[in-house]
Design an enzyme around this catalytic site. Structure first.
Site, PDB file in Angstrom:
ATOM      1  N   CYS A 100       1.336  -4.706   9.342  1.00 47.62           N
ATOM      2  CA  CYS A 100       1.973  -4.668   8.286  1.00 47.62           C
ATOM      3  C   CYS A 100       3.503  -4.092   8.369  1.00 47.62           C
ATOM      4  O   CYS A 100       4.339  -4.420   7.772  1.00 47.62           O
ATOM      5  CB  CYS A 100       1.147  -4.055   7.093  1.00 47.62           C
ATOM      6  SG  CYS A 100       2.044  -4.408   5.408  1.00 47.62           S
ATOM      7  N   CYS A 200      -4.910  -3.212   0.548  1.00 48.98           N
ATOM      8  CA  CYS A 200      -5.021  -3.430  -0.857  1.00 48.98           C
ATOM      9  C   CYS A 200      -5.743  -4.751  -1.047  1.00 48.98           C
ATOM     10  O   CYS A 200      -6.627  -5.185  -2.060  1.00 48.98           O
ATOM     11  CB  CYS A 200      -3.721  -3.408  -1.638  1.00 48.98           C
ATOM     12  SG  CYS A 200      -4.224  -3.454  -3.544  1.00 48.98           S
TER      13      CYS A 200
END
Length: 395
Positions: A100, A200
């Site tokens: 990420c 998340c």
């Protein structure tokens, strides 16, 4: 005034990063990234991106800085989620947090920031950057955060010199309690907010539930391998070169069902990872069972009793040239060269002494002490003192 775009996540760390930059006289803009989110697998209350973006907006408002949201779901799905499915299917265990940072925050997000006229991109990571001059060139160093308990340099182990040149890490010199104190003193809504755990988009869902969307359940056997399995006590052959010895040390044992006893069933080898203890659903053993290997082709999970089981330990791993990365390109080894470093194979692990050996096909990392659950697909990172200089994907 230099313009900095802060990735405001709605957490306390990025909130304080934005506050500190403003105090230092930068022109600060807050940007919230909406990442991929799948309601069919996430218990929505547990992955409150709306609440996070709202908190980020309130922080920006309090600090008096402009704020906007960018939707990166598409790139996130393509570069992170699809990659994860692909890796699990191959029987490897990816690290989405490292990806990420490399693919989203310091690539797609950074491009957007630069288009908005930013000189730098800042995040709330616990790490530091320093710049030195070498042979007339600027060289950027990625240093561990001062808070040893929170140091997140490992998650940035795939960044390049170009990415580091544009990055700022304002809270790297602080301890977590100090960050919370600053947030409290500034009356920021995030001051007491709990740290988010993991990615998340997965929220509080069990990883197998998430993976089952694309990787269909398939019943297979759980096999227990005895700690006295003959392969563990084999006397190593005589080696004519160091490279032969390293190749031998980096190879994991190959198991067959006949090498142990079948103790249970599972719903898919690709849902499990080396070193895993939970989710096996096998009782009645003296010590808990740990996954020592998975075979996704035969759909078998091999386990051993106790965290000291010899099947969990090796002291050499290999990184292929395609998956080798130097943050400090000026320190990259040539074939035949070695380097003494400190290294870790997962976040939150203490650094251990190791030697890097560069060979034609890649790089061996030889640890002084045996490492538990060296896992293919995860990242190994190496340091000189407190500086992270390179990393690679474990083959």
């Amino acid at each position: 005034m230099k313009r900095v775009i802060v990735g405001l996540s709605g957490g306390v760390d990025s909130s304080v990063a934005a506050y500190l930059l403003k105090e230092q006289g930068y022109e600060v803009i807050g940007l919230f990234m909406k990442n991929w989110h799948d309601d069919s697998v996430t218990i929505s209350d547990e992955c409150p991106w709306l609440e996070d973006s709202n908190d980020a907006m309130l922080v920006a408002d309090k600090l008096g800085i402009p704020f906007q949201t960018v939707d990166l779901s598409e790139q996130y799905k393509e570069r992170i989620v699809d990659y994860m499915f692909d890796e699990y299917e191959k029987g490897r265990t990816p690290n989405p947090d490292v990806l990420c940072n490399r693919e989203i925050k310091f690539d797609v997000f950074m491009d957007i920031a630069l288009e908005l006229g930013a000189d730098y991109v800042a995040t709330g990571h616990y790490c530091r950057k320093s710049t030195i001059e070498k042979d007339g060139e600027e060289v950027h160093q990625l240093l561990a955060g001062v808070d040893g308990n929170k140091d997140q340099s490992y998650f940035l182990c795939q960044l390049s010199q170009q990415q580091l040149a544009k990055a700022l890490f304002p809270i790297g010199e602080l301890l977590k309690p100090e960050v919370r104190e600053i947030a409290k003193a500034q009356d920021l809504i995030t001051a007491e907010k709990k740290d988010s755990q993991g990615l998340c988009f997965i929220g509080k869902v069990r990883l197998p539930d998430f993976l089952q969307q694309q990787l269909k359940p398939k019943e297979g056997q759980i096999v227990e391998i005895d700690a006295n399995f003959e392969r563990y006590n084999q006397v190593p052959p005589t080696f004519s070169t160091k490279e032969e010895e390293l190749a031998y040390g980096s190879k994991k044992p190959k198991y067959k069902v006949a090498d142990g006893k079948v103790v249970g069933k599972h719903q898919g080898a690709h849902y499990f990872t080396k070193g895993q203890r939970k989710g096996l659903g096998v009782g009645g053993t003296v010590e808990p069972l740990f996954v020592i290997d998975t075979d996704v082709n035969e759909n078998v999970i091999y386990t051993g009793q106790g965290k000291k089981h010899p099947g969990l330990y090796r002291n050499v791993l290999f990184v292929s040239n395609e998956e080798l990365h130097w943050v400090r390109t000026d320190l990259a080894l040539n074939d035949g060269e070695t380097m003494d470093v400190l290294s870790r194979i997962r976040y939150r692990q203490n650094l251990d002494k190791a030697t890097l050996h560069k060979v034609a096909s890649g790089l061996y990392v030889e640890f002084e002490t045996r490492q538990s659950a060296i896992t293919e697909g995860q990242f190994v990172a190496w340091y000189l003192g407190e500086e992270l200089v390179g990393s690679g994907v474990i083959s």
